[in-house]
Design a protein around this motif. Structure first.
Motif, PDB file in Angstrom:
ATOM      1  N   LEU A 131       0.836  -1.206   0.000  1.00 16.52           N
ATOM      2  CA  LEU A 131       0.000   0.000   0.000  1.00 16.52           C
ATOM      3  C   LEU A 131       0.870   1.255   0.000  1.00 16.52           C
ATOM      4  O   LEU A 131       0.552   2.241  -0.678  1.00 16.52           O
ATOM      5  CB  LEU A 131      -0.929  -0.006   1.217  1.00 16.52           C
ATOM      6  N   THR A 132       1.965   1.192   0.751  1.00 14.12           N
ATOM      7  CA  THR A 132       2.858   2.346   0.805  1.00 14.12           C
ATOM      8  C   THR A 132       3.408   2.666  -0.586  1.00 14.12           C
ATOM      9  O   THR A 132       3.408   3.823  -1.024  1.00 14.12           O
ATOM     10  CB  THR A 132       4.016   2.069   1.781  1.00 14.12           C
ATOM     11  N   SER A 133       3.823   1.621  -1.300  1.00 16.36           N
ATOM     12  CA  SER A 133       4.395   1.883  -2.624  1.00 16.36           C
ATOM     13  C   SER A 133       3.300   2.316  -3.595  1.00 16.36           C
ATOM     14  O   SER A 133       3.511   3.164  -4.459  1.00 16.36           O
ATOM     15  CB  SER A 133       5.136   0.652  -3.142  1.00 16.36           C
ATOM     16  N   TYR A 134       2.119   1.760  -3.426  1.00 14.12           N
ATOM     17  CA  TYR A 134       0.997   2.173  -4.279  1.00 14.12           C
ATOM     18  C   TYR A 134       0.684   3.649  -4.071  1.00 14.12           C
ATOM     19  O   TYR A 134       0.531   4.412  -5.024  1.00 14.12           O
ATOM     20  CB  TYR A 134      -0.221   1.318  -3.942  1.00 14.12           C
ATOM     21  N   LEU A 135       0.611   4.051  -2.800  1.00 14.95           N
ATOM     22  CA  LEU A 135       0.292   5.445  -2.495  1.00 14.95           C
ATOM     23  C   LEU A 135       1.393   6.382  -2.979  1.00 14.95           C
ATOM     24  O   LEU A 135       1.130   7.518  -3.377  1.00 14.95           O
ATOM     25  CB  LEU A 135       0.072   5.625  -0.992  1.00 14.95           C
ATOM     26  N   ALA A 136       2.626   5.882  -2.959  1.00 14.29           N
ATOM     27  CA  ALA A 136       3.752   6.709  -3.381  1.00 14.29           C
ATOM     28  C   ALA A 136       3.700   6.995  -4.884  1.00 14.29           C
ATOM     29  O   ALA A 136       4.380   7.878  -5.389  1.00 14.29           O
ATOM     30  CB  ALA A 136       5.075   6.034  -3.013  1.00 14.29           C
ATOM     31  N   GLY A 137       2.875   6.231  -5.595  1.00 18.37           N
ATOM     32  CA  GLY A 137       2.781   6.412  -7.036  1.00 18.37           C
ATOM     33  C   GLY A 137       1.937   7.615  -7.444  1.00 18.37           C
ATOM     34  O   GLY A 137       1.862   7.952  -8.608  1.00 18.37           O
ATOM     35  N   PHE A 138       1.285   8.271  -6.475  1.00 18.42           N
ATOM     36  CA  PHE A 138       0.459   9.423  -6.808  1.00 18.42           C
ATOM     37  C   PHE A 138       1.296  10.702  -6.754  1.00 18.42           C
ATOM     38  O   PHE A 138       2.229  10.814  -5.979  1.00 18.42           O
ATOM     39  CB  PHE A 138      -0.721   9.534  -5.843  1.00 18.42           C
ATOM     40  N   THR A 139       0.896  11.662  -7.563  1.00 15.86           N
ATOM     41  CA  THR A 139       1.706  12.886  -7.624  1.00 15.86           C
ATOM     42  C   THR A 139       1.665  13.665  -6.322  1.00 15.86           C
ATOM     43  O   THR A 139       2.590  14.359  -5.979  1.00 15.86           O
ATOM     44  CB  THR A 139       1.201  13.792  -8.765  1.00 15.86           C
ATOM     45  N   ASP A 140       0.542  13.527  -5.576  1.00 21.29           N
ATOM     46  CA  ASP A 140       0.476  14.272  -4.318  1.00 21.29           C
ATOM     47  C   ASP A 140       0.829  13.362  -3.145  1.00 21.29           C
ATOM     48  O   ASP A 140       0.350  13.523  -2.038  1.00 21.29           O
ATOM     49  CB  ASP A 140      -0.917  14.869  -4.116  1.00 21.29           C
ATOM     50  N   ALA A 141       1.675  12.390  -3.414  1.00 23.60           N
ATOM     51  CA  ALA A 141       1.946  11.341  -2.437  1.00 23.60           C
ATOM     52  C   ALA A 141       2.557  11.809  -1.116  1.00 23.60           C
ATOM     53  O   ALA A 141       2.227  11.242  -0.085  1.00 23.60           O
ATOM     54  CB  ALA A 141       2.850  10.280  -3.057  1.00 23.60           C
ATOM     55  N   PRO A 142       3.434  12.817  -1.082  1.00 21.89           N
ATOM     56  CA  PRO A 142       4.207  13.067   0.136  1.00 21.89           C
ATOM     57  C   PRO A 142       3.388  13.118   1.420  1.00 21.89           C
ATOM     58  O   PRO A 142       3.823  12.610   2.438  1.00 21.89           O
ATOM     59  CB  PRO A 142       4.865  14.423  -0.139  1.00 21.89           C
ATOM     60  N   HIS A 143       2.154  13.702   1.372  1.00 16.72           N
ATOM     61  CA  HIS A 143       1.454  13.864   2.645  1.00 16.72           C
ATOM     62  C   HIS A 143       1.024  12.530   3.236  1.00 16.72           C
ATOM     63  O   HIS A 143       0.727  12.430   4.401  1.00 16.72           O
ATOM     64  CB  HIS A 143       0.274  14.826   2.510  1.00 16.72           C
ATOM     65  N   HIS A 144       1.005  11.502   2.418  1.00 17.02           N
ATOM     66  CA  HIS A 144       0.647  10.195   2.970  1.00 17.02           C
ATOM     67  C   HIS A 144       1.734   9.652   3.879  1.00 17.02           C
ATOM     68  O   HIS A 144       1.479   8.869   4.767  1.00 17.02           O
ATOM     69  CB  HIS A 144       0.406   9.184   1.845  1.00 17.02           C
ATOM     70  N   ALA A 145       2.933  10.094   3.616  1.00 16.35           N
ATOM     71  CA  ALA A 145       4.037   9.549   4.407  1.00 16.35           C
ATOM     72  C   ALA A 145       4.089  10.188   5.786  1.00 16.35           C
ATOM     73  O   ALA A 145       4.589   9.611   6.727  1.00 16.35           O
ATOM     74  CB  ALA A 145       5.354   9.793   3.675  1.00 16.35           C
ATOM     75  N   GLY A 146       3.518  11.374   5.924  1.00 15.02           N
ATOM     76  CA  GLY A 146       3.608  12.081   7.192  1.00 15.02           C
ATOM     77  C   GLY A 146       2.616  11.564   8.210  1.00 15.02           C
ATOM     78  O   GLY A 146       1.976  10.542   8.028  1.00 15.02           O
ATOM     79  N   ALA A 147       2.475  12.345   9.292  1.00 18.84           N
ATOM     80  CA  ALA A 147       1.603  11.915  10.377  1.00 18.84           C
ATOM     81  C   ALA A 147       0.134  12.187  10.054  1.00 18.84           C
ATOM     82  O   ALA A 147      -0.739  11.856  10.827  1.00 18.84           O
ATOM     83  CB  ALA A 147       1.999  12.634  11.663  1.00 18.84           C
ATOM     84  N   GLY A 148      -0.116  12.802   8.925  1.00 19.10           N
ATOM     85  CA  GLY A 148      -1.494  12.961   8.510  1.00 19.10           C
ATOM     86  C   GLY A 148      -2.222  14.076   9.229  1.00 19.10           C
ATOM     87  O   GLY A 148      -3.314  13.884   9.727  1.00 19.10           O
ATOM     88  N   GLY A 149      -1.640  15.219   9.309  1.00 17.22           N
ATOM     89  CA  GLY A 149      -2.319  16.336   9.963  1.00 17.22           C
ATOM     90  C   GLY A 149      -3.549  16.780   9.193  1.00 17.22           C
ATOM     91  O   GLY A 149      -4.479  17.296   9.769  1.00 17.22           O
ATOM     92  N   GLY A 150      -3.530  16.538   7.917  1.00 20.66           N
ATOM     93  CA  GLY A 150      -4.711  16.852   7.115  1.00 20.66           C
ATOM     94  C   GLY A 150      -4.906  18.344   6.881  1.00 20.66           C
ATOM     95  O   GLY A 150      -5.929  18.747   6.378  1.00 20.66           O
ATOM     96  N   GLN A 151      -3.974  19.155   7.276  1.00 20.82           N
ATOM     97  CA  GLN A 151      -4.204  20.602   7.106  1.00 20.82           C
ATOM     98  C   GLN A 151      -3.550  21.078   5.819  1.00 20.82           C
ATOM     99  O   GLN A 151      -2.804  21.980   5.782  1.00 20.82           O
ATOM    100  CB  GLN A 151      -3.621  21.350   8.311  1.00 20.82           C
TER     101      GLN A 151
END
Lengths: 484, 368
Positions: free
Chosen positions: B348-368
């Motif tokens: 899932l991590t590598s799948y999510l990394a395939g998106f252009t806006d991927a970086p925020h998925h790697a973080g703690a997910g503040g969502g802001q």
């Protein structure tokens, strides 16, 4: 700071809500969780409390408006900025009072009495501290509570521009409408329970409440029955399913007959076709005397006994040949609207009046059939359909269709396309009529052909050419069959 | 409509705030304990009101209000020892509060950002159970475990009048009875299973069902925090001593909607709500402590101020609540690392990394 409160999803997965009434006006100072407005969703009438303290700058919806979930409904200027001005006239209520408000009056106080909203009815002259909406628009709220935070996870659901949800009724109510609506208005629960936050003591105790479960309300809506007029016989004065059915029958001037599956399919198909494909219909009268002579000859031939050779047989042959010669008329418009699916084979649909209703079985590869083959295929197809035994696969996949209205003693009509096809031919009755031959009026056997086509795909030139070719074939089928 | 609990109702504090005696049950509180109970009730109502409002603000997908049931929940939770496990439904916000679960933590479940959000072991408070009545079986199993450990502790499990019709609850009764499981079945009979009234659940008072399974049942005034605490304390004491299960039916009323998606005005009469409002669980305690001089107006205002602060705390924290990272779902499946979870997390991590806006998925997910 300027806050916008967007229409929340007050149920689970709702897409819109109707504004019933505002409890505040522009210029009012509101507290957190003070009731701002009442809305009605597909599930319930609910009061929406304010997420913000401050001054009301703008109301963005009128009572009666159906507002999509997620669309702003009110603008409130933050109390921090607006505080200096209103405190003198609207001091923050003591904690006790706010508690009464928040606790739904269980402390014995009437919040309606203890929390009058200070009215400042001067919307045309906004105070200096309340910027006009247009001035505030370009500055989206920032910070942790900013506008980006419209997560799908929370109560806003997924934004889908103009999604249409089920709503309990169509007629908007005014702000003060608490009494039952006028007769004829769709059923609506009159809200007298005070179980939403912030409302403790209702002023609607005297109102009669319609008590009915949601499925019964649904039934009443579907049948157009006003629940206010229904005499309840259920437990504790509830209106039952049977009460509604009885009321509907008593009121009915016409009988609601359930549609058969076939009839429902017909309704759906014809609606789809009539409102998606722009129809053009052309027609032409044809002298088919020679064709009728050929039919009479064939009927006398023993080796053709058992074959039903009729005007329909020749119409089918003529149309199948014309369609093979002009593939564009034997086609479908692709779903993307950008491609034409030209079918390699002519699968000829025949509209048949079966005991179950109108069905359109097909003759596969009709373009390859000769007279005998076509007569044989038609005979079997019609017999099967009239016996109600057409297989589902026979009723799908036609590419062009004939409807024979002549058998009903009719000359012509404007047939509606079988969905997915671009042309349909109507065959009228064959009748002896006065006809001019070589300058003299003589009696000839004449029929009328009508061709409807989808003008998105077929232009008048092609439609006319196809209709003319069918007409010419039927005028002299023996020659056409002999010479190809 | 069910408003009167009947002659078998155990009551120690009347709706008017008058202490009354009962031949079998007694509990005497100090002034400090009275104030504590009052404040708990007020705070629970406030947190429930705030969460309901937060749903209307669009911050929560759903909330199941407990308004009206505060005394039942606070009283029963106070009767337990901190080491004793409570198995809630999804409406026991009052018990969660007594057990020290931050109301903000509850909101995560209803906001859809957590799958439960607290460690049951930290608070002796199991996760909310959405499936109706399931938790009675979990509790009986847990109690039988405690019994086999020789722990001499009781278990409190909650369910409602609607769940009383569930097969799981019947099975739990059977197992608890034949095993003398140290469990207290605490049924908050709030009169309505969504829109289904009590008379569609039972022909006899619910507490009398216990007799058929072979253990005692008692009906207590669920809006009387003192009586609930007294009755549940006695039942737990019996369980600890090896006496087996007890069914306690707390006769109460859901003053609000079943959930924020429900509109009770469509199936309940206003008169019924008004009748129950006169039996309010908080009002009677306030009447008692004010009349007997245990609390004065200044102290009541302080409590209300603290309740307001709680509401503000919830509001602020709810809006700032982070969205979970997509991969966090793998973290809770097994207590320790698990190769299948590791593999799926990596995918899932590598799948999510395939998106252009991927970086925020790697973080703690503040969502802001």
């Amino acid at each position: 700071m300027l806050h916008e409160f967007r229409m929340p999803d007050a149920g689970e997965g709702l897409t819109e809500a109707e504004v019933l009434s505002w409890h505040v006006a522009v210029g009012d100072v509101v507290r957190v969780n003070q009731v701002l407005l009442e809305v009605e969703t597909a599930k319930a009438a609910v009061e929406l409390p304010s997420p913000y303290a401050g001054t009301v700058v703008a109301l963005l919806a009128e009572p009666g408006d159906v507002v999509p979930v997620g669309q702003p409904i009110i603008r409130i200027e933050d109390a921090a900025d607006a505080a200096a001005e209103p405190t003198a006239e609207a001091p923050a209520p003591p904690p006790t009072e706010r508690l009464h408000e928040a606790f739904g009056g269980a402390f014995g106080a009437d919040p309606a009495a203890s929390a009058p909203a200070p009215s400042a009815p001067a919307p045309s002259a906004p105070s200096p501290s309340a910027p006009s909406p247009s001035a505030a628009d370009p500055a989206p709220p920032a910070g942790p509570q900013g506008g980006q935070r419209q997560a799908v996870l929370v109560g806003y659901g997924i934004r889908e521009g103009s999604a249409k949800g089920r709503r309990p009724r169509a007629t908007p109510h005014g702000a003060e409408h608490v009494e039952p609506g006028p007769p004829g208005e769709a059923a609506r629960p009159v809200r007298i329970g005070g179980l939403e936050l912030g409302r403790a003591v209702e002023d609607r105790l005297g109102a009669r409440t319609v008590r009915a479960k949601p499925p019964v309300r649904r039934l009443a809506r579907d049948l157009g029955v006003d629940l206010e007029q229904v005499v309840p016989t259920g437990p504790e004065g509830t209106i039952t399913h049977d009460d509604v059915t009885r009321a509907a029958q008593a009121a009915a001037q016409s009988e609601a007959v359930p549609l058969s599956h076939v009839a429902r399919m017909m309704a759906r198909a014809m609606t789809e076709s009539a409102f998606s494909a722009p129809h053009v219909t052309e027609w032409v009268d044809v002298d088919v005397t020679r064709m009728m002579e050929l039919i009479r000859t064939a009927r006398g031939r023993e080796d053709l006994a058992g074959l039903a050779i009729t005007p329909l047989t020749f119409a089918a042959l003529g149309l199948a040949r014309a369609a093979r010669a002009h593939p564009t008329i034997n086609a479908s418009l692709a779903d993307d609207g950008e491609h034409l699916l030209v079918h390699r084979s002519v699968h000829l649909g025949i509209a048949v009046d079966s005991p179950r209703g109108l069905v359109v079985p097909r003759i596969p590869d009709a373009g390859e059939l000769d007279l005998r083959g076509m007569a044989d295929a038609l005979g079997r197809l019609v017999a099967t359909a009239r016996a109600g035994r057409s297989r589902p696969e026979d009723l799908r996949g036609s590419t062009i269709t004939i409807t024979n209205v002549g058998v009903f003693g009719i000359d012509a009509g404007t047939p509606i396309l079988n969905p997915g096809e671009v042309a349909i031919l109507a065959l009228g009755r064959v009748l002896a009529r006065p006809w001019v031959v070589d300058g003299a009026v003589v009696a000839r056997e004449v029929t009328t052909l009508a061709l409807s086509f989808d003008h998105r795909v077929v232009d008048g030139a092609l439609g006319s050419r196809v209709l003319r070719e069918v007409a010419d074939f039927m005028a002299d089928p023996a020659t056409a069959l002999a010479l190809g | 409509m069910a408003v009167d609990g009947g002659p078998e109702l155990v009551q120690l504090l009347t709706p008017e705030g008058v202490l009354v005696e009962h031949p079998d049950v007694a509990l005497v509180l100090t002034d400090e304990q009275w104030r504590e109970r009052y404040e708990l009730l007020v705070m629970v109502r406030r947190l429930d009101a705030e969460a309901t409002a937060l749903q209307r603000h669009g911050e929560l997908g759903l909330w199941a209000p407990c308004q009206g049931q505060e005394a039942a929940q606070v009283g029963a939770a106070l009767a337990t020892r901190p080491t004793e496990r409570i198995f809630p439904t999804y409406r026991e916000h009052g018990m969660a509060y007594v057990r020290g679960v931050d109301p903000v933590t509850l909101l995560g479940l209803f906001r859809g950002t957590t799958l439960g959000g607290w460690d049951p072991a930290d608070h002796g408070f199991n996760l909310y159970t959405i499936v109706i009545g399931d938790q009675t079986l979990h509790a009986v199993g847990y109690a039988m475990g405690a019994q086999r450990d020789g722990a001499h502790e009781g278990v409190l499990v909650c369910f409602g009048d609607g769940a009383s019709s569930q097969g799981d609850v019947a099975e739990a009764f059977v197992y608890a009875a034949v095993n003398d499981a140290p469990v207290v079945f605490f049924c908050q009979n709030n009169q309505w299973a969504i829109s289904e009234p009590l008379e569609r659940q039972t022909r006899i008072p619910l507490f009398k069902r216990a007799a058929g399974y072979g253990f005692p049942g008692v009906r207590v005034d669920g809006n009387d925090v003192l009586a609930v605490e007294a009755v549940v304390s006695a039942a737990l004491e019996r369980a600890r001593a090896g006496g087996g299960p007890t069914l306690v039916e707390a006769f109460t009323y859901r003053m609000g909607a079943h959930t924020t998606s429900d509109d009770p005005t469509r199936y309940r009469t206003t008169a019924e709500g008004e009748a129950w409002r006169l039996k309010d669980p908080i009002e009677r305690v306030r009447a008692h402590i004010v009349r007997s001089g245990i609390a004065d107006a200044a102290w009541l205002a302080e409590v209300e101020g603290r309740a307001e602060q709680l509401g503000e705390h919830m509001r602020t924290a709810c809006r700032a609540m982070p969205d979970p990272t997509p991969t966090s779902m793998f973290d809770q499946v097994y207590a320790e690392d698990h190769p299948v979870m590791d593999r799926e997390r990596a995918w899932l991590t590598s799948y999510l990394a395939g998106f252009t806006d991927a970086p925020h998925h790697a973080g703690a997910g503040g969502g802001q």
